[in-house]
Design an enzyme around this catalytic site. Structure first.
Site, PDB file in Angstrom:
ATOM      1  CG  HIS A  20      16.056 -10.205  25.667  1.00 24.85           C
ATOM      2  ND1 HIS A  20      15.686  -9.618  25.036  1.00 24.85           N
ATOM      3  CD2 HIS A  20      15.546 -11.447  25.566  1.00 24.85           C
ATOM      4  CE1 HIS A  20      14.696 -10.130  23.973  1.00 24.85           C
ATOM      5  NE2 HIS A  20      14.787 -11.424  24.518  1.00 24.85           N
ATOM      6  CD  GLU A  32      14.877  -9.331  29.404  1.00 20.52           C
ATOM      7  OE1 GLU A  32      15.805  -8.841  29.399  1.00 20.52           O
ATOM      8  OE2 GLU A  32      14.029  -8.832  28.394  1.00 20.52           O
ATOM      9  CG  HIS A  84      16.544  -7.988  22.165  1.00 15.72           C
ATOM     10  ND1 HIS A  84      16.059  -7.135  23.152  1.00 15.72           N
ATOM     11  CD2 HIS A  84      15.520  -8.128  21.187  1.00 15.72           C
ATOM     12  CE1 HIS A  84      14.934  -6.940  22.703  1.00 15.72           C
ATOM     13  NE2 HIS A  84      14.460  -7.314  21.329  1.00 15.72           N
ATOM     14  CG  ASP A 122      18.940  -6.634  25.172  1.00 15.88           C
ATOM     15  OD1 ASP A 122      18.464  -6.030  24.148  1.00 15.88           O
ATOM     16  OD2 ASP A 122      18.264  -7.373  25.641  1.00 15.88           O
TER      17      ASP A 122
END
Length: 180
Positions: A34, A116, A155, A165
């Site tokens: 992400h 992330e 994602h 993303d």
């Protein structure tokens, strides 16, 4: 290394309340990449960590009012300098994917790990981020052998039309070359 409780020793640990137990911790078989920046397209500062730990002060920026009631987490965040922060042990379910599907199987949070990258869909990621992501990914593949190169995705691919993303600027070739 990743310990028995699912914590990565290459990360700073900052536990999030936004997680729960997996039905089957032996079913960890997908890695989802992400991006996040708070406020949007601004890097640095404590806001992502505050968001994932439920401590974000919505008065700090107008955008924070939009997300103030969200309960979201990822297993790890890799900041622009390549520092890894872990919020949820890998053996638990982080709340990162939302409504999602991979290879016809829904509810990706149940069987995936979410990483992330501090960034957005239009800014290039740093070399330090690619290197940290590759190191972490190699360790995840060792610890959870159901995660293979073919079971690493963005994602945007598990929640199309809803998420974008890590974005078109994420260099998949560079990343996968670093895994060898």
């Amino acid at each position: 290394m990743i310990d028995q409780q699912g914590w990565y020793d290459g990360a700073m640990h900052l536990p999030s309340p936004h997680c729960d137990f997996r039905e089957d911790p032996n079913d960890i078989s997908l890695l989802v990449i992400h991006n996040i920046s708070l406020p949007p397209s601004q890097f640095g500062g404590p806001y992502i960590e505050q968001f994932f730990t439920g401590k974000l002060d919505s008065s700090q920026h107008p955008f924070f009012k939009v997300i103030q009631n969200m309960r979201v987490s990822a297993h790890c965040l890799i900041d622009r300098e390549g520092k890894v922060i872990q919020f949820v042990p890998f053996i638990e379910r982080a709340w990162h994917a939302g409504v999602s599907s991979f290879a016809g199987r829904e509810r990706c949070n149940d069987y995936s790990i979410g990483i992330e990258l501090e960034g957005d869909d239009i800014s290039a990621y740093s070399e330090a981020q690619y290197n940290a992501l590759a190191s972490l990914t190699r360790e995840l593949i060792r610890q959870y052998p159901l995660i293979t190169k073919e079971r690493i995705t963005g994602h945007q691919y598990i929640a199309p039309l809803r998420k974008t993303d890590p974005g078109l600027v994420f260099d998949w070739r560079k990343f996968t070359a670093l895994l060898d």
